[in-house]
Design a protein around this motif. Sequence first.
Motif, mmCIF file in Angstrom:
data_model
loop_
_atom_site.group_PDB
_atom_site.id
_atom_site.type_symbol
_atom_site.label_atom_id
_atom_site.label_comp_id
_atom_site.label_asym_id
_atom_site.label_seq_id
_atom_site.Cartn_x
_atom_site.Cartn_y
_atom_site.Cartn_z
ATOM 1 N N ARG A 111 -8.929 10.904 -7.015
ATOM 2 C CA ARG A 111 -8.538 9.972 -8.079
ATOM 3 C C ARG A 111 -7.115 10.227 -8.534
ATOM 4 N N GLY A 112 -6.448 9.149 -8.948
ATOM 5 C CA GLY A 112 -5.116 9.289 -9.529
ATOM 6 C C GLY A 112 -3.983 9.306 -8.524
ATOM 7 N N ILE A 113 -4.283 9.031 -7.240
ATOM 8 C CA ILE A 113 -3.202 9.017 -6.238
ATOM 9 C C ILE A 113 -2.950 7.598 -5.711
ATOM 10 N N GLY A 114 -3.566 6.619 -6.352
ATOM 11 C CA GLY A 114 -3.306 5.231 -5.970
ATOM 12 C C GLY A 114 -4.375 4.603 -5.086
ATOM 13 N N ALA A 115 -5.451 5.347 -4.766
ATOM 14 C CA ALA A 115 -6.471 4.787 -3.873
ATOM 15 C C ALA A 115 -7.257 3.668 -4.551
ATOM 16 N N GLY A 116 -7.543 3.827 -5.862
ATOM 17 C CA GLY A 116 -8.264 2.781 -6.594
ATOM 18 C C GLY A 116 -7.455 1.501 -6.656
ATOM 19 N N ARG A 117 -6.174 1.638 -6.972
ATOM 20 C CA ARG A 117 -5.298 0.463 -6.980
ATOM 21 C C ARG A 117 -5.281 -0.190 -5.598
ATOM 22 N N ALA A 118 -5.189 0.625 -4.554
ATOM 23 C CA ALA A 118 -5.067 0.090 -3.188
ATOM 24 C C ALA A 118 -6.292 -0.738 -2.796
ATOM 25 N N ARG A 178 -8.189 2.449 -17.805
ATOM 26 C CA ARG A 178 -6.741 2.597 -17.558
ATOM 27 C C ARG A 178 -6.328 1.839 -16.300
ATOM 28 N N ALA A 179 -7.132 2.015 -15.236
ATOM 29 C CA ALA A 179 -6.714 1.455 -13.938
ATOM 30 C C ALA A 179 -6.687 -0.074 -13.961
ATOM 31 N N TRP A 180 -7.722 -0.706 -14.529
ATOM 32 C CA TRP A 180 -7.764 -2.171 -14.420
ATOM 33 C C TRP A 180 -6.733 -2.836 -15.316
ATOM 34 N N PHE A 221 -16.987 -4.030 -7.993
ATOM 35 C CA PHE A 221 -17.232 -2.593 -7.848
ATOM 36 C C PHE A 221 -16.002 -1.913 -7.253
ATOM 37 N N ALA A 222 -15.749 -0.708 -7.694
ATOM 38 C CA ALA A 222 -14.739 0.139 -7.054
ATOM 39 C C ALA A 222 -15.065 1.583 -7.379
ATOM 40 N N ALA A 223 -14.809 2.457 -6.463
ATOM 41 C CA ALA A 223 -14.980 3.888 -6.732
ATOM 42 C C ALA A 223 -14.110 4.696 -5.783
ATOM 43 N N VAL A 224 -13.642 5.812 -6.317
ATOM 44 C CA VAL A 224 -12.826 6.763 -5.561
ATOM 45 C C VAL A 224 -13.518 8.121 -5.688
ATOM 46 N N LEU A 225 -13.557 8.881 -4.608
ATOM 47 C CA LEU A 225 -14.145 10.224 -4.704
ATOM 48 C C LEU A 225 -13.380 11.016 -5.758
ATOM 49 N N PRO A 275 -15.322 3.361 -22.780
ATOM 50 C CA PRO A 275 -15.146 4.824 -22.792
ATOM 51 C C PRO A 275 -14.896 5.416 -21.405
ATOM 52 N N ASN A 276 -15.020 4.618 -20.339
ATOM 53 C CA ASN A 276 -14.701 5.112 -18.994
ATOM 54 C C ASN A 276 -13.173 5.224 -18.888
ATOM 55 N N LEU A 277 -12.681 6.442 -18.988
ATOM 56 C CA LEU A 277 -11.222 6.655 -19.049
ATOM 57 C C LEU A 277 -10.537 6.119 -17.804
ATOM 58 N N THR A 278 -11.200 6.240 -16.641
ATOM 59 C CA THR A 278 -10.526 5.892 -15.382
ATOM 60 C C THR A 278 -10.397 4.379 -15.206
ATOM 61 N N SER A 279 -11.511 3.649 -15.328
ATOM 62 C CA SER A 279 -11.433 2.205 -15.060
ATOM 63 C C SER A 279 -10.693 1.471 -16.174
ATOM 64 N N VAL A 332 0.854 -1.205 0.000
ATOM 65 C CA VAL A 332 0.000 0.000 0.000
ATOM 66 C C VAL A 332 0.880 1.242 0.000
ATOM 67 N N ARG A 333 0.527 2.175 -0.881
ATOM 68 C CA ARG A 333 1.308 3.409 -1.032
ATOM 69 C C ARG A 333 1.289 4.258 0.241
ATOM 70 N N ASP A 334 2.373 4.979 0.526
ATOM 71 C CA ASP A 334 2.423 5.898 1.682
ATOM 72 C C ASP A 334 1.275 6.887 1.612
HETATM 73 C C1 LIG Z 1 -11.514 3.609 -11.649
HETATM 74 C C2 LIG Z 1 -11.021 4.162 -10.295
HETATM 75 C C3 LIG Z 1 -11.607 3.264 -9.173
HETATM 76 C C4 LIG Z 1 -9.484 4.044 -10.302
HETATM 77 O O1 LIG Z 1 -9.009 4.596 -9.115
HETATM 78 P P1 LIG Z 1 -7.892 5.763 -9.087
HETATM 79 O O2 LIG Z 1 -7.606 6.029 -7.665
HETATM 80 O O3 LIG Z 1 -8.355 6.885 -9.939
HETATM 81 O O4 LIG Z 1 -6.655 5.061 -9.813
HETATM 82 P P2 LIG Z 1 -5.184 4.924 -9.250
HETATM 83 O O5 LIG Z 1 -4.652 6.278 -8.871
HETATM 84 O O6 LIG Z 1 -5.145 3.876 -8.201
HETATM 85 O O7 LIG Z 1 -4.416 4.430 -10.543
HETATM 86 C C5 LIG Z 1 -4.411 3.072 -10.919
HETATM 87 C C6 LIG Z 1 -3.679 2.927 -12.238
HETATM 88 O O8 LIG Z 1 -4.421 3.573 -13.267
HETATM 89 C C7 LIG Z 1 -3.535 4.189 -14.176
HETATM 90 N N1 LIG Z 1 -3.924 5.583 -14.331
HETATM 91 C C8 LIG Z 1 -4.516 6.373 -13.426
HETATM 92 N N2 LIG Z 1 -4.725 7.578 -13.968
HETATM 93 C C9 LIG Z 1 -4.267 7.531 -15.239
HETATM 94 C C10 LIG Z 1 -4.196 8.458 -16.328
HETATM 95 N N3 LIG Z 1 -4.663 9.691 -16.205
HETATM 96 N N4 LIG Z 1 -3.660 8.033 -17.487
HETATM 97 C C11 LIG Z 1 -3.189 6.795 -17.636
HETATM 98 N N5 LIG Z 1 -3.221 5.874 -16.631
HETATM 99 C C12 LIG Z 1 -3.739 6.245 -15.469
HETATM 100 C C13 LIG Z 1 -2.162 4.168 -13.618
HETATM 101 O O9 LIG Z 1 -1.404 3.291 -14.414
HETATM 102 C C14 LIG Z 1 -2.332 3.617 -12.240
HETATM 103 O O10 LIG Z 1 -1.378 2.619 -12.039
HETATM 104 P P3 LIG Z 1 -0.017 2.951 -11.214
HETATM 105 O O11 LIG Z 1 -0.417 2.750 -9.779
HETATM 106 O O12 LIG Z 1 0.907 1.945 -11.717
HETATM 107 O O13 LIG Z 1 0.364 4.349 -11.506
HETATM 108 C C15 LIG Z 1 -11.439 5.647 -10.079
HETATM 109 O O14 LIG Z 1 -10.802 6.481 -11.026
HETATM 110 C C16 LIG Z 1 -12.939 5.910 -10.114
HETATM 111 O O15 LIG Z 1 -13.589 5.922 -9.083
HETATM 112 N N6 LIG Z 1 -13.505 6.132 -11.332
HETATM 113 C C17 LIG Z 1 -14.957 6.395 -11.455
HETATM 114 C C18 LIG Z 1 -15.813 5.186 -11.067
HETATM 115 C C19 LIG Z 1 -15.367 3.950 -11.801
HETATM 116 O O16 LIG Z 1 -15.124 3.981 -12.994
HETATM 117 N N7 LIG Z 1 -15.265 2.803 -11.083
HETATM 118 C C20 LIG Z 1 -14.811 1.558 -11.636
HETATM 119 C C21 LIG Z 1 -15.968 0.760 -12.096
HETATM 120 S S1 LIG Z 1 -15.496 -0.554 -13.207
#
Ligand SMILES: CC(C)(COP(=O)(O)OP(=O)(O)OC[C@H]1O[C@@H](n2cnc3c(N)ncnc32)[C@H](O)[C@@H]1OP(=O)(O)O)[C@@H](O)C(=O)NCCC(=O)NCCS
Length: 326
Positions: free
Chosen positions: A268-275, A306-308, A260-264, A300-304, A162-164
């Motif tokens: 987002r983007g600080i590692g909480a979703g990964r954690a 990329r993250a998954w 399911f996963a969600a970050v406020l 098309p969900n840019l966040t998930s 888990v990230r600091d």
């Molecule tokens: C999807 C979600 C849970 C991811 O959580 P997050 O905290 O934003 O993501 P993290 O900061 O943990 O990043 C996880 C990985 O995503 C990638 N990532 C994050 N932001 C990125 C960006 N802007 N561009 C490219 N990659 C990115 C990184 O590779 C990161 O991996 P790393 O730890 O090796 O750097 C979050 O963005 C969210 O709540 N989104 C809206 C709801 C949602 O889509 N839920 C998922 C349902 S399937």
Amino acid sequence: MVRLETHPFTEDDLADAGRLLAARHRRHRAVHPLLSPQYDDAGAAEAEVAAALAAEDASGAVATRGGEAVAFLLGAPRSGAAWGENVFVDSAGHATADGEGAETTRELYAAAAARWVDAGRTAHYVLLPSSEAAAVDGWFRLGFGLQQTHALREPPTRPPAVRDGLVVRTPTRDDIPVLARLDLELPRHHAISPTFSAAAVPSYEESLAYWEEDFDNPDFLNVVAEHGGRVVATASCCRLEKSSTHTGPARPERAWFLSFAAVLPEARGIGAGRAVAEAVLDHARTDPAYDVLVTDWREPNLTSSRAWRALGFRDSFWRLHRLVGR
Ligand SMILES: CC(C)(COP(=O)(O)OP(=O)(O)OC[C@H]1O[C@@H](n2cnc3c(N)ncnc32)[C@H](O)[C@@H]1OP(=O)(O)O)[C@@H](O)C(=O)NCCC(=O)NCCS
């Protein structure tokens, strides 16, 4: 090459469709050995096609060459307002023989879709292995695009680091208000650009009532992550057999499902979703009866999306979508 012909799908086509689906599944398993070996067998595959044909208003087409079936397509309407007036081709509803090209897919769809559109069903969905390159090319050149991705990976081999600045823990009932808020973040995020999902966003009160009732559900494992002393993220997982999604050939055996996963938004983007995701999925590492992780996301969900993938999930099935006449 012998000329391609098409005819409407009937019960007489089930055995051929089972053979084509089993062959598709064996090709898919060569890429994804984590998929179930069950559907390598033509009989098991045929049973899945028979179930698809038994659905209300199911219809489709078969493509033949010299009398031999080389591809089939079989869909049925799915209930739920967000799907629109639809025909949905699920994971057992489409297969093409190895060596057939994109034009076969295009002829097959042309034969099936006329009936669908005549019936007013103009939203078309097809779930197929992402590795079926020729078929995907055919669907792309029919106006379809990638809407949803299913993905797989092996369980982790060691506990997550888990990230600091982040604290991951099991939620308590005191966290229900923030869990209810986090539950809304996914539909809210899907409703906006660039996903533009038509799914309804529940109210906070509905979400709260859901969590009050479901908090102790033993089928789901939940974690939360704190940042700066407050909860900013959550994730849930369950054994896949507890979920109604990822069915038929798209269902691996012995799988944990990141449901399911969600970050406020501000965290987002600080590692909480990964954690949180890595924390819930760590259950699979310590569960000797389970050896696959699955999840899915709106492409098309840019966040998930990329993250998954960053967490090691590899695309297995793609759901392609076309809205006719728009
Ligand atoms: C999807 C979600 C849970 C991811 O959580 P997050 O905290 O934003 O993501 P993290 O900061 O943990 O990043 C996880 C990985 O995503 C990638 N990532 C994050 N932001 C990125 C960006 N802007 N561009 C490219 N990659 C990115 C990184 O590779 C990161 O991996 P790393 O730890 O090796 O750097 C979050 O963005 C969210 O709540 N989104 C809206 C709801 C949602 O889509 N839920 C998922 C349902 S399937």
